[in-house]
Every structure is written in structure tokens, then in C-alpha cells.
Design a protein around this motif. Structure first.
Motif, PDB file in Angstrom:
ATOM      1  N   ALA A  79       0.835  -1.202   0.000  1.00 10.76           N
ATOM      2  CA  ALA A  79       0.000   0.000   0.000  1.00 10.76           C
ATOM      3  C   ALA A  79       0.868   1.250   0.000  1.00 10.76           C
ATOM      4  N   PHE A  80       1.917   1.244   0.804  1.00 11.93           N
ATOM      5  CA  PHE A  80       2.830   2.387   0.871  1.00 11.93           C
ATOM      6  C   PHE A  80       3.445   2.645  -0.501  1.00 11.93           C
ATOM      7  N   GLN A  81       3.899   1.580  -1.136  1.00  8.22           N
ATOM      8  CA  GLN A  81       4.489   1.684  -2.476  1.00  8.22           C
ATOM      9  C   GLN A  81       3.462   2.200  -3.483  1.00  8.22           C
ATOM     10  N   TYR A  82       2.262   1.646  -3.453  1.00  8.34           N
ATOM     11  CA  TYR A  82       1.238   2.029  -4.425  1.00  8.34           C
ATOM     12  C   TYR A  82       0.856   3.504  -4.273  1.00  8.34           C
ATOM     13  N   LEU A  83       0.644   3.937  -3.047  1.00  9.47           N
ATOM     14  CA  LEU A  83       0.193   5.307  -2.840  1.00  9.47           C
ATOM     15  C   LEU A  83       1.280   6.348  -3.073  1.00  9.47           C
ATOM     16  N   THR A  84       2.510   6.061  -2.665  1.00  6.83           N
ATOM     17  CA  THR A  84       3.575   7.067  -2.761  1.00  6.83           C
ATOM     18  C   THR A  84       4.264   7.083  -4.119  1.00  6.83           C
ATOM     19  N   GLY A  85       4.198   5.973  -4.844  1.00  4.76           N
ATOM     20  CA  GLY A  85       4.914   5.877  -6.117  1.00  4.76           C
ATOM     21  C   GLY A  85       6.373   5.502  -5.948  1.00  4.76           C
ATOM     22  N   CYS A  86       6.783   5.199  -4.726  1.00  2.00           N
ATOM     23  CA  CYS A  86       8.165   4.763  -4.477  1.00  2.00           C
ATOM     24  C   CYS A  86       8.268   3.270  -4.783  1.00  2.00           C
ATOM     25  N   THR A  87       9.260   2.885  -5.584  1.00  2.00           N
ATOM     26  CA  THR A  87       9.421   1.479  -5.938  1.00  2.00           C
ATOM     27  C   THR A  87      10.878   1.062  -5.844  1.00  2.00           C
ATOM     28  N   LEU A  88      11.087  -0.218  -5.634  1.00  2.00           N
ATOM     29  CA  LEU A  88      12.446  -0.756  -5.628  1.00  2.00           C
ATOM     30  C   LEU A  88      13.103  -0.551  -6.985  1.00  2.00           C
ATOM     31  N   GLY A  89      12.337  -0.720  -8.055  1.00  2.00           N
ATOM     32  CA  GLY A  89      12.874  -0.599  -9.407  1.00  2.00           C
ATOM     33  C   GLY A  89      13.397   0.784  -9.731  1.00  2.00           C
ATOM     34  N   LYS A  90      12.770   1.812  -9.196  1.00  2.00           N
ATOM     35  CA  LYS A  90      13.250   3.182  -9.421  1.00  2.00           C
ATOM     36  C   LYS A  90      14.346   3.560  -8.436  1.00  2.00           C
ATOM     37  N   GLY A  91      14.552   2.708  -7.456  1.00  2.00           N
ATOM     38  CA  GLY A  91      15.589   2.983  -6.471  1.00  2.00           C
ATOM     39  C   GLY A  91      15.180   3.987  -5.416  1.00  2.00           C
ATOM     40  N   ASN A  92      13.901   4.297  -5.345  1.00  2.00           N
ATOM     41  CA  ASN A  92      13.478   5.261  -4.323  1.00  2.00           C
ATOM     42  C   ASN A  92      12.590   4.618  -3.253  1.00  2.00           C
ATOM     43  N   LEU A  93      12.617   3.291  -3.189  1.00  2.00           N
ATOM     44  CA  LEU A  93      12.026   2.566  -2.065  1.00  2.00           C
ATOM     45  C   LEU A  93      13.158   1.750  -1.453  1.00  2.00           C
ATOM     46  N   ILE A  94      13.495   2.070  -0.237  1.00  2.00           N
ATOM     47  CA  ILE A  94      14.603   1.418   0.447  1.00  2.00           C
ATOM     48  C   ILE A  94      14.035   0.468   1.493  1.00  2.00           C
ATOM     49  N   TYR A  95      14.469  -0.774   1.421  1.00  2.00           N
ATOM     50  CA  TYR A  95      13.992  -1.806   2.332  1.00  2.00           C
ATOM     51  C   TYR A  95      15.078  -2.135   3.355  1.00  2.00           C
ATOM     52  N   ARG A  96      14.761  -1.946   4.604  1.00  2.00           N
ATOM     53  CA  ARG A  96      15.654  -2.291   5.712  1.00  2.00           C
ATOM     54  C   ARG A  96      14.932  -3.345   6.552  1.00  2.00           C
ATOM     55  N   ASP A  97      15.451  -4.530   6.626  1.00  2.00           N
ATOM     56  CA  ASP A  97      14.781  -5.632   7.299  1.00  2.00           C
ATOM     57  C   ASP A  97      14.978  -5.580   8.808  1.00  2.00           C
ATOM     58  N   TYR A  98      14.206  -4.709   9.459  1.00  2.00           N
ATOM     59  CA  TYR A  98      14.237  -4.612  10.911  1.00  2.00           C
ATOM     60  C   TYR A  98      13.006  -5.263  11.542  1.00  2.00           C
ATOM     61  N   GLY A  99      12.081  -5.755  10.700  1.00  2.00           N
ATOM     62  CA  GLY A  99      10.898  -6.430  11.206  1.00  2.00           C
ATOM     63  C   GLY A  99       9.922  -5.533  11.936  1.00  2.00           C
ATOM     64  N   LYS A 100       9.920  -4.254  11.599  1.00  2.00           N
ATOM     65  CA  LYS A 100       9.040  -3.293  12.275  1.00  2.00           C
ATOM     66  C   LYS A 100       8.070  -2.682  11.274  1.00  2.00           C
ATOM     67  N   GLN A 101       6.878  -2.367  11.730  1.00  2.00           N
ATOM     68  CA  GLN A 101       5.911  -1.659  10.890  1.00  2.00           C
ATOM     69  C   GLN A 101       6.269  -0.173  10.934  1.00  2.00           C
ATOM     70  N   ALA A 102       7.378   0.168  10.300  1.00  2.00           N
ATOM     71  CA  ALA A 102       7.845   1.550  10.289  1.00  2.00           C
ATOM     72  C   ALA A 102       8.014   1.995   8.846  1.00  2.00           C
ATOM     73  N   PHE A 103       7.491   3.180   8.559  1.00  2.00           N
ATOM     74  CA  PHE A 103       7.515   3.737   7.216  1.00  2.00           C
ATOM     75  C   PHE A 103       8.005   5.175   7.295  1.00  2.00           C
ATOM     76  N   THR A 104       8.939   5.530   6.437  1.00  2.00           N
ATOM     77  CA  THR A 104       9.464   6.890   6.387  1.00  2.00           C
ATOM     78  C   THR A 104       9.319   7.382   4.958  1.00  2.00           C
ATOM     79  N   LEU A 105       8.883   8.623   4.797  1.00  2.00           N
ATOM     80  CA  LEU A 105       8.756   9.226   3.477  1.00  2.00           C
ATOM     81  C   LEU A 105       9.526  10.539   3.477  1.00  2.00           C
ATOM     82  N   VAL A 106      10.375  10.717   2.462  1.00  2.00           N
ATOM     83  CA  VAL A 106      11.233  11.895   2.359  1.00  2.00           C
ATOM     84  C   VAL A 106      10.982  12.581   1.035  1.00  2.00           C
ATOM     85  N   ARG A 107      10.910  13.905   1.072  1.00  2.00           N
ATOM     86  CA  ARG A 107      10.820  14.704  -0.153  1.00  2.00           C
ATOM     87  C   ARG A 107      12.240  15.112  -0.537  1.00  2.00           C
ATOM     88  N   ARG A 108      12.679  14.695  -1.697  1.00  2.00           N
ATOM     89  CA  ARG A 108      14.071  14.946  -2.111  1.00  2.00           C
ATOM     90  C   ARG A 108      14.383  16.430  -2.271  1.00  2.00           C
TER      91      ARG A 108
END
Length: 112
Positions: A79-108
Motif C-alpha cells: 500500500a505504501f508503495q502504491y500510494l507514494t509511487g516509491c518502488t524498488l525498481g526506481k531505487g526510491n524505495l529502500i527496504y531495511r529488514d528490521y521487522g518493524k511496521q515503520a515507514f518513512t517518506l522523504v521529499r528529495r
């Protein structure tokens, strides 16, 4: 229908009870379709994305205007990816495997 006369499979949101589907915002129904089912985790990611975008005063990114950092590989990321437009393929979705429901969004543009 397809050209062979077969019907297309129902989308995930079309399989929901009508009284549920009709109360959902269109973008949430689209996130359900993207993810494949409705679940609590998807709802968490949806709300996190909406809140972050509202606080930053941004709309869905079309390229790399936004950067998302997610700390789980659970349903909410879709849902986060769909709504924000951040994707792994574009390199603007960063995945850190900490096992937490934590989401950060940054305006470049300004790092906020």
C-alpha cells in the motif's frame, strides 16, 4: 471478456462484499487490487502513506521526487508503495529488514 469468450478473473476488491467495497476510498480499493487481498497490514501501510503524504504536503510521486524507507517486508509495504509511487525498481524505495511496521517518506527537493 477476453477474445476467446473467457471472463477475466475478479480483482481482489471485486471479491469483497459490496457494503465493504462501496465504503472504501478508490485509492484503497486500487491498493487492495495491487496487493491481492484486503488485510490489516495493508490498511496500516495505506494509513501510514496517507499521513506521511499529508504532513509533507505531497501527492504521489511520478519519478523520484519522494524516497520511501520501509522496515518490514509485510503487506503494508504494498500500500505504501502504491500510494507514494516509491518502488524498488526506481531505487526510491529502500527496504531495511528490521521487522518493524515503520515507514518513512522523504521529499528529495528539501530533504524533509
Amino acid at each position: 471478456m477476453t477474445t476467446t469468450g473467457e471472463q477475466r478473473p475478479l480483482r481482489a476488491s471485486e471479491r469483497l462484499a459490496p457494503e465493504v467495497r462501496e465504503r472504501m476510498p478508490a485509492d484503497f480499493r486500487e491498493a487492495v487490487d495491487f496487493h491481492g487481498h484486503l488485510c490489516p497490514g495493508l490498511t496500516i501501510g495505506y494509513r501510514a502513506a496517507l499521513i506521511a503524504m499529508e504532513r509533507l504536503g505531497v501527492e504521489r510521486g511520478t519519478d523520484e521526487e519522494l524516497v520511501g524507507i520501509v522496515e518490514t517486508d509485510a503487506c503494508g509495504v504494498d500500500a505504501f508503495q502504491y500510494l507514494t509511487g516509491c518502488t524498488l525498481g526506481k531505487g526510491n524505495l529502500i527496504y531495511r529488514d528490521y521487522g518493524k511496521q515503520a515507514f518513512t517518506l522523504v521529499r528529495r527537493a528539501d530533504g524533509r
